[in-house]
Design a protein around this motif. Sequence first.
Motif, PDB file in Angstrom:
ATOM      1  N   ARG A  35       0.834  -1.209   0.000  1.00 44.87           N
ATOM      2  CA  ARG A  35       0.000   0.000   0.000  1.00 44.87           C
ATOM      3  C   ARG A  35       0.864   1.253   0.000  1.00 44.87           C
ATOM      4  O   ARG A  35       0.549   2.234  -0.658  1.00 44.87           O
ATOM      5  CB  ARG A  35      -0.918   0.004   1.214  1.00 44.87           C
ATOM      6  CG  ARG A  35      -2.085  -0.932   1.084  1.00 44.87           C
ATOM      7  CD  ARG A  35      -3.057  -0.763   2.227  1.00 44.87           C
ATOM      8  NE  ARG A  35      -4.196  -1.616   2.035  1.00 44.87           N
ATOM      9  CZ  ARG A  35      -4.656  -2.461   2.924  1.00 44.87           C
ATOM     10  NH1 ARG A  35      -4.088  -2.563   4.104  1.00 44.87           N
ATOM     11  NH2 ARG A  35      -5.705  -3.212   2.672  1.00 44.87           N
ATOM     12  N   LEU A  36       1.941   1.199   0.754  1.00 47.55           N
ATOM     13  CA  LEU A  36       2.848   2.332   0.851  1.00 47.55           C
ATOM     14  C   LEU A  36       3.437   2.659  -0.515  1.00 47.55           C
ATOM     15  O   LEU A  36       3.539   3.822  -0.896  1.00 47.55           O
ATOM     16  CB  LEU A  36       3.962   2.014   1.851  1.00 47.55           C
ATOM     17  CG  LEU A  36       4.942   3.107   2.195  1.00 47.55           C
ATOM     18  CD1 LEU A  36       4.244   4.247   2.911  1.00 47.55           C
ATOM     19  CD2 LEU A  36       6.040   2.558   3.082  1.00 47.55           C
ATOM     20  N   VAL A  41       1.773  11.430  -2.672  1.00 49.40           N
ATOM     21  CA  VAL A  41       1.226  12.708  -2.242  1.00 49.40           C
ATOM     22  C   VAL A  41       1.889  13.802  -3.067  1.00 49.40           C
ATOM     23  O   VAL A  41       3.079  13.712  -3.391  1.00 49.40           O
ATOM     24  CB  VAL A  41       1.517  12.938  -0.730  1.00 49.40           C
ATOM     25  CG1 VAL A  41       1.018  14.284  -0.282  1.00 49.40           C
ATOM     26  CG2 VAL A  41       0.914  11.838   0.113  1.00 49.40           C
ATOM     27  N   SER A  42       1.136  14.841  -3.382  1.00 50.23           N
ATOM     28  CA  SER A  42       1.712  15.977  -4.097  1.00 50.23           C
ATOM     29  C   SER A  42       2.260  16.980  -3.106  1.00 50.23           C
ATOM     30  O   SER A  42       1.608  17.315  -2.118  1.00 50.23           O
ATOM     31  CB  SER A  42       0.648  16.657  -4.965  1.00 50.23           C
ATOM     32  OG  SER A  42       0.232  15.797  -5.985  1.00 50.23           O
ATOM     33  N   GLU A  87      -6.526   9.683   7.665  1.00 49.18           N
ATOM     34  CA  GLU A  87      -7.538   8.750   7.148  1.00 49.18           C
ATOM     35  C   GLU A  87      -6.991   7.932   5.987  1.00 49.18           C
ATOM     36  O   GLU A  87      -7.189   6.723   5.922  1.00 49.18           O
ATOM     37  CB  GLU A  87      -8.784   9.518   6.696  1.00 49.18           C
ATOM     38  CG  GLU A  87      -9.597  10.093   7.830  1.00 49.18           C
ATOM     39  CD  GLU A  87     -10.727  11.002   7.340  1.00 49.18           C
ATOM     40  OE1 GLU A  87     -10.945  11.106   6.106  1.00 49.18           O
ATOM     41  OE2 GLU A  87     -11.374  11.623   8.193  1.00 49.18           O
ATOM     42  N   GLN A  88      -6.299   8.588   5.066  1.00 46.16           N
ATOM     43  CA  GLN A  88      -5.757   7.915   3.883  1.00 46.16           C
ATOM     44  C   GLN A  88      -4.661   6.912   4.242  1.00 46.16           C
ATOM     45  O   GLN A  88      -4.509   5.891   3.595  1.00 46.16           O
ATOM     46  CB  GLN A  88      -5.172   8.947   2.916  1.00 46.16           C
ATOM     47  CG  GLN A  88      -6.174   9.903   2.346  1.00 46.16           C
ATOM     48  CD  GLN A  88      -6.723   9.443   1.017  1.00 46.16           C
ATOM     49  OE1 GLN A  88      -6.114   8.634   0.346  1.00 46.16           O
ATOM     50  NE2 GLN A  88      -7.862   9.956   0.635  1.00 46.16           N
ATOM     51  N   LEU A  89      -3.885   7.235   5.282  1.00 49.62           N
ATOM     52  CA  LEU A  89      -2.710   6.430   5.634  1.00 49.62           C
ATOM     53  C   LEU A  89      -2.961   5.461   6.778  1.00 49.62           C
ATOM     54  O   LEU A  89      -2.022   4.853   7.289  1.00 49.62           O
ATOM     55  CB  LEU A  89      -1.547   7.360   6.001  1.00 49.62           C
ATOM     56  CG  LEU A  89      -1.131   8.341   4.908  1.00 49.62           C
ATOM     57  CD1 LEU A  89      -0.123   9.333   5.452  1.00 49.62           C
ATOM     58  CD2 LEU A  89      -0.582   7.602   3.711  1.00 49.62           C
ATOM     59  N   GLU A  90      -4.199   5.302   7.167  1.00 52.12           N
ATOM     60  CA  GLU A  90      -4.550   4.470   8.319  1.00 52.12           C
ATOM     61  C   GLU A  90      -3.978   3.058   8.238  1.00 52.12           C
ATOM     62  O   GLU A  90      -3.499   2.512   9.215  1.00 52.12           O
ATOM     63  CB  GLU A  90      -6.077   4.417   8.459  1.00 52.12           C
ATOM     64  CG  GLU A  90      -6.561   3.614   9.615  1.00 52.12           C
ATOM     65  CD  GLU A  90      -8.077   3.585   9.695  1.00 52.12           C
ATOM     66  OE1 GLU A  90      -8.576   3.171  10.745  1.00 52.12           O
ATOM     67  OE2 GLU A  90      -8.753   3.954   8.719  1.00 52.12           O
ATOM     68  N   VAL A  95       1.581   6.696  11.496  1.00 53.64           N
ATOM     69  CA  VAL A  95       0.761   6.800  12.698  1.00 53.64           C
ATOM     70  C   VAL A  95       0.886   8.209  13.258  1.00 53.64           C
ATOM     71  O   VAL A  95       1.956   8.824  13.209  1.00 53.64           O
ATOM     72  CB  VAL A  95       1.161   5.730  13.758  1.00 53.64           C
ATOM     73  CG1 VAL A  95       2.569   5.950  14.272  1.00 53.64           C
ATOM     74  CG2 VAL A  95       0.170   5.695  14.899  1.00 53.64           C
ATOM     75  N   ARG A  96      -0.215   8.705  13.771  1.00 53.29           N
ATOM     76  CA  ARG A  96      -0.222  10.040  14.375  1.00 53.29           C
ATOM     77  C   ARG A  96       0.445   9.951  15.740  1.00 53.29           C
ATOM     78  O   ARG A  96       0.136   9.080  16.535  1.00 53.29           O
ATOM     79  CB  ARG A  96      -1.643  10.559  14.496  1.00 53.29           C
ATOM     80  CG  ARG A  96      -1.697  12.023  14.807  1.00 53.29           C
ATOM     81  CD  ARG A  96      -3.083  12.555  14.563  1.00 53.29           C
ATOM     82  NE  ARG A  96      -3.019  13.991  14.473  1.00 53.29           N
ATOM     83  CZ  ARG A  96      -3.870  14.705  13.786  1.00 53.29           C
ATOM     84  NH1 ARG A  96      -4.819  14.126  13.106  1.00 53.29           N
ATOM     85  NH2 ARG A  96      -3.778  16.014  13.773  1.00 53.29           N
ATOM     86  N   ILE A  97       1.370  10.888  16.006  1.00 52.12           N
ATOM     87  CA  ILE A  97       2.089  10.871  17.282  1.00 52.12           C
ATOM     88  C   ILE A  97       1.838  12.121  18.123  1.00 52.12           C
ATOM     89  O   ILE A  97       2.239  12.178  19.275  1.00 52.12           O
ATOM     90  CB  ILE A  97       3.607  10.669  17.089  1.00 52.12           C
ATOM     91  CG1 ILE A  97       4.215  11.795  16.277  1.00 52.12           C
ATOM     92  CG2 ILE A  97       3.887   9.302  16.477  1.00 52.12           C
ATOM     93  CD1 ILE A  97       5.730  11.819  16.290  1.00 52.12           C
TER      94      ILE A  97
END
Length: 145
Positions: A35-36, A41-42, A87-90, A95-97
Motif C-alpha cells: 500500500r505504501l 502525495v503531491s 484517514e488515507q494512511l490508516e 501513525v499520528r504521534i
Amino acid sequence: MKLFIEQSDEYNDTEITIKCGIVDERLERIIRQIRLSMFSVSGVKDGETKVISLEDIFYFESIDERTFIYLHSDVYECTMKLYELEEQLEKANFVRISKSCIVNIMKLDSVRPLMNSRYEAKLENGEKLIINRHYLPAFKSKFGI
C-alpha cells in the motif's frame, strides 16, 4: 509462503492478489508495504509541484494551518489537511504521534521513553520527534512495542 510472478506484454497494469488462510502480522507488514508503494502525495516547493512516494516521506507536520511533508533533507508543502492524511494512511506504516504530526514508522531509528508518559522518536535522518501520551497507545500498537 509462495511467490508467483507472471510477466507478459499482454498486461497493461500490475495486479497483486494475496491468497491466504489468515492475515498474520508478517503478512500485514507486507500488505502495508505494498500500500505504501502504491500511494503518493503531491508536494509544492518553490512554486513547483512534485509527486512524492510515501516510502520517501519521514513525517507530515501541521504548522499554522499548513501541512508540510518532511523527506530526508527536503521539505514540501502539502495541500491536504493532517486529518485527511491520517484517514488515507490508516492502513499504511504511518501513525499520528501528536496533534500536529504523523510519522512513517519505517523511518524510525529508535524510540526512548521520556518523563510524563511521553516518548522520543529518533528518525533515520537524525531528527527527533515527541510522541504525545494521548497518541502513545496507537503508536505502540502500530510500532509493536
